[in-house]
Write a protein that holds these residues in place. Structure first.
Motif: not given
Lengths: 316, 316
Positions: B170-176
């Motif tokens: 999953i590209q370009s996650l803002d937060i995990i």
């Protein structure tokens, strides 16, 4: 006479028609389960389908097959189960009203779900005759189009798309096992196997305490479901005039399972696969656990039909 | 000092080392949940991991990093939870004995699971000191190598591989968002984000009734977990000397949630996503439901840490 059966083209068209709206559901496997039953089992997860059941497929296909005039008038059915939710959901998505006749003793969870999808509920007495007369009255008042839960070629073609996806994703299945209630999923699956995977047998599993399909299949004469006392609430209905002939022609076998096995198989799936399936979904694995179907060394597709469960009222 | 932190190379090597044995777990999404929280949430399903939890990753990496002499002697740990099962499983697969010290009040379900994976159990009093002395005695007798549940770079590198897979898929996650107990999953996730997705923030969610990580993080000083009274039994442990520094350096925030929210979030995931997650897994979604983390319009990864639940004893 196979003239009324949905054709290969009907099923392909249904899949194309519904694909923008439904989930392409995943196929899961479990190394532990495969080892235990000495087979390769591919679980087609309709519990992950929209509204939590394969019924979204048939309902979407039926609604999306209507002309604009019918859409304007709306759709109607009587159902206390997943078809009610599926039709309400599919209709709302198409901008149509859904008139759902539900027995007054329907579970509050299911009533709330139908309302949540925008369905317009008319309550009736919990008898088949009250359900039917109330539905007729609703249709008379609204002009809505009846969408039967399974005795409808558009519904059968829609339900057939689950097996179509399974067959296209998993090659060379020896057997596909599905539960049978009214026969919509079973007849659709049998047709998809016949058209798209001719070497694949389709076998149905049914609760012994609602064994009308088994008795119809064995005797060759329609046997209605009378006072079914099974926990698998999606499988209490009788076969239909459209589904029974397909089943007679294209299903290899129907086997029955005990209530105890259904609960055991359901809990087993929850524990081992970490997914939530409803009682009806557990019936095929119950048949495997009861050794009613010989799957040793085989590639087996198994359709998990749905995952709508009252978490406050589990059967164990 | 970052010299003791697992490196990018350690995490890559761990992933390569464990991939033949563990599951590449799926990422699930829910249109309903996304609409509800006005965000795109990607659920990394470690509940579908071997032994039902991400712990299989770290345990496999630790065991597969041992030399043959150590394998011959076996591995040992004290644990009443998923690490016990994971280590027993990973050891068996590598042909090693696993000596597991479990408190006498461990749940019969978990004892049976460890036994099922071939673990050799030594029971002890349900106190930390009894666990530690019993473990030392077992190690003295067997020569087994201790594999700590989280305060071990091999374990941290192994747990980091879940976020690595998520980031690559999953590209370009803002937060995990991940739950925090001893900090193995959290520190591994923070390192994977730092190395492989530098723009992605990592936020931890913790039960308010076991908020030692929160208080350690805010104060900058290690605060032990004393008498944690949370239903999230995987999150009752204290941070470790290796995990805390990673968390201080690479975690953006730690937020806390109520017990009520944890149960609500857990049931919500079961109902909406039709998957089984354990209490600890529900803590990140509980933080979203409590508005403790602003995710509106964002792409959010959420690690569902495990799915081991006693189905006869649900928290609602």
């Amino acid at each position: 006479m196979t003239m009324n059966f949905p054709t290969e083209g009907h099923i392909r068209a249904a899949h194309e028609r519904i694909s923008p709206f439904i989930n392409y559901t995943p196929v899961l496997t479990s190394a532990t389960i495969d080892r235990m039953f000495r087979a390769s089992i591919f679980f087609k997860c309709e519990n992950f389908q929209k509204v939590g059941a394969f019924k979204a497929r048939g309902a979407t296909n039926a609604v999306r097959s209507l002309d604009q005039d019918s859409i304007n008038k709306g759709v109607a059915t009587h159902s206390s189960g997943n078809h009610a939710q599926a039709l309400a959901w599919a209709a709302a998505l198409a901008g149509a009203n859904a008139y759902i006749v539900m027995p007054s003793n329907s579970s509050p969870v299911k009533v709330a779900a139908v309302k949540g999808y925008g369905g317009r509920i008319t309550f009736c007495e919990p008898t088949l005759s009250s359900r039917e007369t109330t539905l007729l009255k609703v249709i008379e008042e609204t002009g809505a189009v009846e969408i039967h839960p399974y005795n409808d070629t558009r519904i059968i073609a829609g339900q057939a798309t689950s097996a179509l996806e399974l067959i296209e994703e998993i090659q060379s299945l020896d057997i596909i096992i599905v539960p049978v209630g009214g026969g919509g999923l079973l007849s659709g699956t049998a047709l998809s196997a016949f058209y798209f995977a001719p070497g694949t047998k389709v076998i149905a599993a049914e609760p012994a305490q609602a064994d009308d399909a088994y008795r119809s299949f064995v005797s060759g004469t329609f046997v209605p479901s009378v006072n079914p006392r099974t926990i698998a609430d999606g499988l209490r209905t009788s076969l239909g005039s459209l589904t029974f002939p397909v089943i007679q022609k294209h299903v290899s076998d129907i086997v029955t399972v005990s209530e105890k096995s259904i609960v055991k198989a359901m809990k087993f799936i929850w524990e081992r696969m970490k997914i939530i399936v409803e009682t009806s979904s557990a019936v095929p694995l119950a048949a495997i656990m009861e050794n009613k179907i010989n799957i040793e060394g085989k590639r087996v597709g198994l359709i998990l039909s749905g995952g709508n469960v009252d978490l406050n009222n589990l059967p164990w």
